[in-house]
Write a protein that holds these residues in place. Structure first.
Motif, short mmCIF file in Angstrom:
data_model
loop_
_atom_site.label_atom_id
_atom_site.label_comp_id
_atom_site.label_asym_id
_atom_site.label_seq_id
_atom_site.Cartn_x
_atom_site.Cartn_y
_atom_site.Cartn_z
N LEU A 251 0.86 -1.18 0.00
CA LEU A 251 0.00 0.00 0.00
C LEU A 251 0.89 1.23 0.00
O LEU A 251 1.50 1.59 1.01
CB LEU A 251 -0.93 0.00 1.22
CG LEU A 251 -1.86 1.21 1.33
CD1 LEU A 251 -2.77 1.33 0.11
CD2 LEU A 251 -2.70 1.11 2.61
N LEU A 252 1.00 1.87 -1.15
CA LEU A 252 1.91 2.99 -1.35
C LEU A 252 1.14 4.29 -1.31
O LEU A 252 0.29 4.55 -2.17
CB LEU A 252 2.61 2.82 -2.71
CG LEU A 252 3.53 3.94 -3.18
CD1 LEU A 252 4.65 4.19 -2.18
CD2 LEU A 252 4.11 3.60 -4.55
N THR A 253 1.42 5.13 -0.31
CA THR A 253 0.65 6.37 -0.13
C THR A 253 1.56 7.55 0.17
O THR A 253 2.59 7.41 0.85
CB THR A 253 -0.38 6.24 1.00
OG1 THR A 253 0.31 5.94 2.23
CG2 THR A 253 -1.39 5.15 0.71
N SER A 276 4.45 4.46 3.55
CA SER A 276 3.83 5.79 3.61
C SER A 276 4.87 6.89 3.51
O SER A 276 5.93 6.83 4.14
CB SER A 276 3.05 5.94 4.92
OG SER A 276 2.05 4.95 5.03
N ILE A 291 10.79 1.80 -3.17
CA ILE A 291 9.56 1.18 -3.68
C ILE A 291 9.89 -0.09 -4.45
O ILE A 291 9.27 -1.15 -4.26
CB ILE A 291 8.80 2.18 -4.58
CG1 ILE A 291 8.29 3.37 -3.76
CG2 ILE A 291 7.63 1.49 -5.29
CD1 ILE A 291 7.79 4.52 -4.59
N ILE A 304 0.68 -3.63 -6.21
CA ILE A 304 0.82 -2.37 -5.47
C ILE A 304 -0.48 -1.60 -5.58
O ILE A 304 -1.05 -1.46 -6.67
CB ILE A 304 1.97 -1.51 -6.04
CG1 ILE A 304 3.29 -2.26 -5.99
CG2 ILE A 304 2.09 -0.20 -5.27
CD1 ILE A 304 4.45 -1.46 -6.56
N THR A 306 -2.22 2.12 -4.77
CA THR A 306 -1.96 3.51 -4.43
C THR A 306 -3.22 4.34 -4.62
O THR A 306 -4.25 3.83 -5.07
CB THR A 306 -0.79 4.07 -5.27
OG1 THR A 306 -0.35 5.32 -4.72
CG2 THR A 306 -1.19 4.26 -6.73
N THR A 307 -3.14 5.62 -4.29
CA THR A 307 -4.30 6.50 -4.35
C THR A 307 -4.31 7.31 -5.64
O THR A 307 -3.28 7.44 -6.33
CB THR A 307 -4.33 7.48 -3.16
OG1 THR A 307 -3.27 8.43 -3.32
CG2 THR A 307 -4.13 6.73 -1.85
N ASP A 310 -1.75 10.11 -5.44
CA ASP A 310 -0.36 9.67 -5.57
C ASP A 310 -0.01 9.30 -7.01
O ASP A 310 1.14 9.47 -7.43
CB ASP A 310 -0.11 8.47 -4.65
CG ASP A 310 -0.15 8.87 -3.18
OD1 ASP A 310 0.52 9.84 -2.82
OD2 ASP A 310 -0.87 8.23 -2.41
N LEU A 314 3.40 9.66 -9.11
CA LEU A 314 4.13 8.45 -9.47
C LEU A 314 4.36 8.34 -10.97
O LEU A 314 5.38 7.81 -11.42
CB LEU A 314 3.37 7.22 -8.98
CG LEU A 314 3.49 6.90 -7.48
CD1 LEU A 314 2.48 5.83 -7.08
CD2 LEU A 314 4.91 6.47 -7.13
N LEU A 328 1.19 -2.04 -10.68
CA LEU A 328 0.73 -0.84 -9.96
C LEU A 328 -0.73 -0.56 -10.30
O LEU A 328 -1.09 -0.39 -11.46
CB LEU A 328 1.60 0.36 -10.34
CG LEU A 328 1.25 1.69 -9.66
CD1 LEU A 328 1.40 1.58 -8.14
CD2 LEU A 328 2.14 2.82 -10.19
N VAL A 330 -4.37 1.74 -9.04
CA VAL A 330 -4.91 2.86 -8.29
C VAL A 330 -6.28 2.47 -7.75
O VAL A 330 -7.07 1.80 -8.43
CB VAL A 330 -5.00 4.13 -9.16
CG1 VAL A 330 -5.90 3.93 -10.37
CG2 VAL A 330 -5.50 5.32 -8.34
#
Length: 389
Positions: A251-253, A276, A291, A304, A306-307, A310, A314, A328, A330
């Motif tokens: 969870l990449l934020t 984070s 990452i 992965i 992400t939001t 982000d 990215l 990846l 979203v």
């Protein structure tokens, strides 16, 4: 009922008192008219908070955008935090994220027909928008509750369920940017990020604790998650959260409050590894290396998450590994009103814009100058539609 994420540094309370004196002085200068607040002919709806950190401003502005854009000529005005430009900038299809900031860029990408602009000086921004487009019916101010130079027609205050302002303290001991009395300027207060399983007693406790005035309305919203969308590998198709029980997910934020998302996703995924960064973080070469290595260490099957905010940064990051780019995704989010409050909220917003739009006012003024024995509605005909998503 103290929020899960509240941490108060009692040693810093003396500094909070000093900070509070400065904030109270500023608010007093506005109250007595030394610092001027402006009203505008065009309907203005401000959305914001009185705390540091995320309370869900962008999803709520997007909710208002979806609600209004098919009926009214809608504009969104933001400060454009951490953008590389200055002054007033109105987004076009060619505008880049560094020019207007990640959140306005996200908004323009999702709603290309909506006017999106940035200006640190909100009064100047509103004047410029209206000068450029005489048909604008409503302007949504993103993160502007504390921008006292503008007097909005509706002032919406967002309060994080996990960090209720009634239990918080002023900076730097807590996260309040102004005293609790600042909530009295709100016409609408929304408690955001609520669990969907809230009990009736909890609604009553929060309602009583917020201690709002009769002229203020209180609403509760929660988060809805959409399907995961691939960022780079568009042909891979979407994924549904409920189908990830065997996955290992990173969870990449780079948002202010990732705790809610972490809390919501953990039960749905075999192993969730949070990574984070700070809010609006610009990913450096060192960040990208972290990452890549963190994701490479996860066992398969993996992906992965992400939001939307982000992703805008990215996509500009250099050095993402092929493995990261292939996996990846979203996770889109929207807000939903609890207790079947959406209809009441929608009606209040639409009625305000309909009654106060410049076009309606101009027609009414024109009709007022006509003979009294003629029948004129005073409003431009519109088809009003309600959108709850």
């Amino acid at each position: 009922m103290e929020g899960d994420f509240i941490k108060i540094n009692k040693w810093l309370l003396p500094l909070s008192w000093i900070y509070g004196i400065g904030v109270k002085l500023r608010n007093t200068l506005f109250s007595i008219g030394i610092l001027k607040t402006r009203s505008f002919d065009v309907p203005v709806i401000a959305v914001g908070n009185i705390t540091v950190g995320g309370s869900g401003k962008t999803p709520h502005v997007e909710y208002l955008t979806r609600l209004l854009k098919n009926t009214f000529r809608t504009a969104v005005l933001s400060r454009g935090y951490k953008r590389k430009s200055s002054g007033f900038v109105q987004a076009t299809a060619e505008t880049t994220m560094p020019e207007i900031g990640d959140e306005p860029f996200q908004m323009k990408q999702k709603y290309p027909d909506v006017i999106v602009a940035v200006d640190k000086n909100r009064c100047h921004g509103i004047d410029t928008l209206v000068e450029n487009d005489k048909d604008i019916d409503v302007i949504l101010l993103d993160d502007a509750f504390q921008h006292r130079y503008v007097k909005p027609g509706i002032n919406i205050l967002l309060v994080d369920y996990h960090r209720l302002i009634i239990y918080d303290k002023l900076l730097p001991a807590g996260r309040l940017r102004e005293p609790l009395s600042g909530k009295n300027r709100a016409d609408i207060v929304i408690v955001t990020k609520c669990p969907k399983g809230m009990k009736p007693m909890e609604y009553r406790v929060i309602t009583k604790a917020m201690s709002l005035y009769p002229y203020q309305q209180l609403f509760f919203t929660s988060i809805d998650y959409g399907e995961l969308l691939p960022v780079f590998q568009k042909d891979k198709g979407t994924k549904v959260l409920q189908e990830l029980k065997d996955y290992h997910a990173l969870l990449l934020t780079g948002i202010a409050s990732p705790q809610q998302m972490t809390h919501d996703l953990k039960p749905l995924i075999s192993q969730l590894t949070p990574l984070s960064f700070s809010d609006h973080h610009v990913f450096s070469k060192k960040d990208v290396e972290l990452i890549n290595s963190t994701f490479a260490a996860l066992p398969s099957p993996k992906l992965i998450i992400t939001t939307e905010k982000d992703v805008t940064r990215l996509q500009l990051a250099e050095g993402l590994s092929d493995e990261v780019r292939q996996h990846l995704y979203v996770l889109p989010i929207t807000v939903c009103f609890l207790q079947e409050q959406a209809t009441v909220f929608n009606q209040q917003i639409i009625d305000y814009v309909h009654k106060n739009s410049r076009n309606s006012i101009l027609v009414k003024r024109k009709d007022d100058n006509k003979p009294q024995d003629r029948n004129h509605s005073g409003n431009r005909p519109r088809t009003i539609s309600f959108r709850n998503n």
